[in-house]
Design a protein around this motif. Structure first.
Motif, PDB file in Angstrom:
ATOM      1  N   VAL A  57      13.169 -32.486  10.674  1.00 31.49           N
ATOM      2  CA  VAL A  57      11.915 -32.769   9.963  1.00 31.49           C
ATOM      3  C   VAL A  57      11.545 -34.218  10.256  1.00 31.49           C
ATOM      4  O   VAL A  57      12.312 -35.138   9.942  1.00 31.49           O
ATOM      5  N   THR A  58      10.377 -34.440  10.849  1.00 32.59           N
ATOM      6  CA  THR A  58      10.011 -35.794  11.266  1.00 32.59           C
ATOM      7  C   THR A  58       8.920 -36.425  10.397  1.00 32.59           C
ATOM      8  O   THR A  58       8.763 -37.644  10.401  1.00 32.59           O
ATOM      9  N   SER A  59       8.154 -35.592   9.669  1.00 35.81           N
ATOM     10  CA  SER A  59       7.148 -36.144   8.755  1.00 35.81           C
ATOM     11  C   SER A  59       6.890 -35.141   7.637  1.00 35.81           C
ATOM     12  O   SER A  59       7.097 -33.930   7.797  1.00 35.81           O
ATOM     13  N   ILE A  60       6.457 -35.665   6.496  1.00 30.84           N
ATOM     14  CA  ILE A  60       6.193 -34.845   5.308  1.00 30.84           C
ATOM     15  C   ILE A  60       4.961 -35.403   4.609  1.00 30.84           C
ATOM     16  O   ILE A  60       4.792 -36.624   4.501  1.00 30.84           O
TER      17      ILE A  60
ATOM     18  N   VAL B 194       4.368 -27.058  12.623  1.00 31.96           N
ATOM     19  CA  VAL B 194       3.982 -27.267  11.226  1.00 31.96           C
ATOM     20  C   VAL B 194       4.603 -26.166  10.382  1.00 31.96           C
ATOM     21  O   VAL B 194       4.601 -24.986  10.770  1.00 31.96           O
ATOM     22  N   ALA B 195       5.124 -26.542   9.218  1.00 30.65           N
ATOM     23  CA  ALA B 195       5.639 -25.574   8.242  1.00 30.65           C
ATOM     24  C   ALA B 195       5.253 -26.052   6.853  1.00 30.65           C
ATOM     25  O   ALA B 195       4.876 -27.221   6.663  1.00 30.65           O
ATOM     26  N   SER B 196       5.350 -25.157   5.873  1.00 26.81           N
ATOM     27  CA  SER B 196       4.851 -25.472   4.529  1.00 26.81           C
ATOM     28  C   SER B 196       5.934 -25.311   3.474  1.00 26.81           C
ATOM     29  O   SER B 196       6.735 -24.375   3.520  1.00 26.81           O
ATOM     30  N   ALA B 197       5.894 -26.219   2.494  1.00 25.00           N
ATOM     31  CA  ALA B 197       6.812 -26.149   1.361  1.00 25.00           C
ATOM     32  C   ALA B 197       6.069 -26.555   0.083  1.00 25.00           C
ATOM     33  O   ALA B 197       6.076 -27.707  -0.287  1.00 25.00           O
ATOM     34  N   CYS B 198       5.429 -25.657  -0.530  1.00 24.43           N
ATOM     35  CA  CYS B 198       5.264 -24.270  -0.138  1.00 24.43           C
ATOM     36  C   CYS B 198       3.850 -24.075   0.420  1.00 24.43           C
ATOM     37  O   CYS B 198       3.021 -24.961   0.291  1.00 24.43           O
ATOM     38  N   GLN B 199       3.583 -22.908   1.025  1.00 24.45           N
ATOM     39  CA  GLN B 199       2.220 -22.640   1.457  1.00 24.45           C
ATOM     40  C   GLN B 199       1.387 -22.252   0.238  1.00 24.45           C
ATOM     41  O   GLN B 199       1.890 -21.642  -0.709  1.00 24.45           O
ATOM     42  N   TYR B 200       0.114 -22.625   0.270  1.00 28.09           N
ATOM     43  CA  TYR B 200      -0.732 -22.510  -0.918  1.00 28.09           C
ATOM     44  C   TYR B 200      -1.039 -21.066  -1.299  1.00 28.09           C
ATOM     45  O   TYR B 200      -0.989 -20.694  -2.473  1.00 28.09           O
ATOM     46  N   ALA B 201      -1.362 -20.240  -0.307  1.00 27.12           N
ATOM     47  CA  ALA B 201      -1.928 -18.921  -0.619  1.00 27.12           C
ATOM     48  C   ALA B 201      -0.996 -18.039  -1.424  1.00 27.12           C
ATOM     49  O   ALA B 201      -1.426 -17.347  -2.350  1.00 27.12           O
TER      50      ALA B 201
ATOM     51  N   VAL C 201       6.255 -31.145   7.788  1.00 23.09           N
ATOM     52  CA  VAL C 201       6.356 -30.265   6.630  1.00 23.09           C
ATOM     53  C   VAL C 201       5.245 -30.628   5.651  1.00 23.09           C
ATOM     54  O   VAL C 201       5.184 -31.762   5.158  1.00 23.09           O
ATOM     55  N   ASP C 202       4.385 -29.672   5.402  1.00 22.45           N
ATOM     56  CA  ASP C 202       3.309 -29.878   4.428  1.00 22.45           C
ATOM     57  C   ASP C 202       3.856 -29.569   3.036  1.00 22.45           C
ATOM     58  O   ASP C 202       3.951 -28.418   2.632  1.00 22.45           O
ATOM     59  N   GLY C 203       4.201 -30.625   2.324  1.00 26.94           N
ATOM     60  CA  GLY C 203       4.671 -30.496   0.944  1.00 26.94           C
ATOM     61  C   GLY C 203       3.624 -30.963  -0.041  1.00 26.94           C
ATOM     62  O   GLY C 203       3.970 -31.388  -1.141  1.00 26.94           O
ATOM     63  N   CYS C 204       2.354 -30.859   0.348  1.00 24.48           N
ATOM     64  CA  CYS C 204       1.296 -31.410  -0.503  1.00 24.48           C
ATOM     65  C   CYS C 204       1.341 -30.828  -1.908  1.00 24.48           C
ATOM     66  O   CYS C 204       1.282 -31.555  -2.897  1.00 24.48           O
TER      67      CYS C 204
END
Length: 483
Positions: free
Chosen positions: A232-235, A173-180, A203-206
């Motif tokens: 990258v397999t899911s976003i 899991v990776a973030s784009a971008c991470q919230y904090a 990729v968490d692009g929420c």
């Protein structure tokens, strides 16, 4: 409390609703730096009209409401194009980022069961990944390794991610971008690892997925994070943030139908109607779908680019002001619309209460897992007009917090730090709440409880927060007053 014996008039009920919301955050004023996103009254009007038009349509069965199938497939197609996917990419509309991420983890688990025979799956994620991935691990009984981040950049080291991989690992899991802290993980490098190790990468692009492509077009340096990156397999990407759709509106996207197939739940072994659920929800209102579709058409690419330009300008103006202030500092250089700042010489949390009295809501973040206690700002396009008001108030709040220098006594800090989950009891909780002034409902100020939570081990703070919410959601003590 019972259902009222007799009904009230429509006007009476509407008046009760208005009275109930009297103490809620006045988010339409643009002074709320978390939870809500302000697109303007015209955007809100379009969204509400579309939402109400499809409020009672049920998205459970697309064969009954083909309009909702049209909205969903078109929204997903736009999301795929926005994130540089190809004709093989697929996805679904969900109730929010948490559901999107839960589904991606569930799909990875079931894919690994079928394709790799993994019975006890495990995933690897940075400590900065959204907590919903820990919720997914908890709900779906998946092991996980939390990888520390670089304390200067707040990005995860790809080599540390690879070192945490086990034979039973199913997902990175990776973030784009991470919230904090508002930074983007090194996704191309992590994706290369995923490819080499034959693993899935979500990729968490929420919060960043919709906005970052616009920032790139505006000339901002944006790390590649989407389907243009092999591996990258899911976003996941939310529309109820910077696309200004009503909550909840999100999508989870996959590189292929072969992977998405494992997201879908079907049950034919019962006596009722055919159950085929692409997402976690079964019965669900068509309102969020219709509102999202309507706004994408109402604002269009040009409108969203204009909003992104305003958001970028506001973010840079606020970040520059924090850099100029000698008493606070940015935790990381913002790469999206999120800012986190801290102080080294005085406790930061009183700023939250001081700003609240001045009409602003800024979000406290505790100093856990390699981060320092800080203030978080989610910046919106509407913020740009308020920057001249916000910055003097923030400067005054920083000075007031410095002067107050509210600190816990060392004896209390030592006691809080010594707490452990094994010895924590209901009596311990009651004593802590009395110390924080929260023994009878919500506190007037948040600084004392945040200072206490920040001094505890994270595992103990989690118990305290669980108990607090367990006490908060209880039956009302008395019936609501008449209008």
């Amino acid at each position: 409390m019972r259902i009222p014996e007799r009904g009230r008039s429509r006007d009476e009920v509407m008046a009760l609703l208005e009275r109930a919301g009297a103490s809620d955050l006045p988010w339409r004023e643009g002074k709320t730096f978390a939870y809500v996103y302000e697109g303007g009254r015209d955007v809100e009007d379009v969204a509400k009209h579309a939402y109400m038009r499809y409020l009672t349509e049920n998205a459970l069965d697309p064969t009954v409401y083909p309009s909702l199938l049209k909205f969903e497939t078109e929204i997903v197609a736009m999301a795929i194009a926005h994130l540089r996917g190809d004709k093989d990419c697929v996805g679904n509309f969900t109730s929010g980022g948490t559901e999107s991420c839960l589904l991606a983890v569930k799909a990875a688990r079931d894919y690994a069961r079928k394709e790799r025979g993994i019975a006890e799956p495990h995933m690897v994620l940075p400590v900065t990944a959204h907590a919903c991935f820990q919720k997914a691990a908890h709900y779906f009984d998946i092991g996980m390794t939390l990888v520390p981040i670089n304390p200067q950049t707040f990005k995860v080291n790809p080599y540390d991610m690879e070192a945490a991989i086990r034979p039973e690992t199913i997902l990175l899991v990776a973030s784009a971008c991470q919230y904090a802290h508002g930074v983007i993980d090194p996704i191309p490098e992590i994706a290369a690892i995923a490819q080499r190790r034959n693993l899935l990468l979500h990729v968490d692009g929420c919060i960043g997925g919709f906005l970052l492509p616009y920032f790139r077009r505006l000339g901002a340096p944006v790390t590649d994070f989407d389907f243009a990156v092999p591996g990258v397999t899911s976003i996941s990407m939310d529309f109820h943030k910077y696309a200004y759709a009503p909550k909840g509106a999100s999508v989870v996207l996959y590189r292929s139908k072969a992977l998405r197939r494992h997201q879908i739940f079907t049950a034919a072994t019962w006596t009722g109607y055919s159950v085929i659920n692409p997402t976690i929800q079964s019965t669900k209102s068509g309102g969020p779908l219709a509102a999202t579709w309507a706004l994408l058409h109402y604002l269009g690419d040009e409108g969203y680019l204009r909003f992104a330009e305003r958001t970028l300008a506001a973010t840079r103006a606020i970040a520059d002001a924090i850099r100029r202030n000698p008493h606070v500092r940015l935790l990381a250089e913002p790469e999206s619309s999120l800012i986190a700042f801290t102080a080294d010489d005085f406790p930061i949390f009183p700023i939250v209460d001081i700003m609240r009295k001045r009409g602003w809501f800024v979000q406290p973040q505790l100093g856990y897992m390699g981060s320092k206690a800080n203030i978080h700002l989610s910046i919106d396009q509407s913020t740009l007009d308020l920057v001249p008001q916000f910055l003097p108030d923030l400067e005054a709040a920083i000075e007031a917090a410095r002067s107050a220098n509210l600190r816990l006594p060392e004896e209390m800090r030592a006691m809080l730090a010594s707490l452990s989950p094994e010895t924590f009891t209901p009596e311990t909780y009651r004593q802590l709440m009395a110390l924080a002034g929260t023994s009878d409902g919500l506190p007037e100020g948040t600084a004392p409880i945040n200072l206490m939570l920040d001094a505890m081990p994270p595992e103990v703070a989690g118990i305290v927060m669980t108990e607090f919410f367990n006490d908060l959601y209880v039956q009302p003590r008395e019936a609501p007053a008449a209008a």
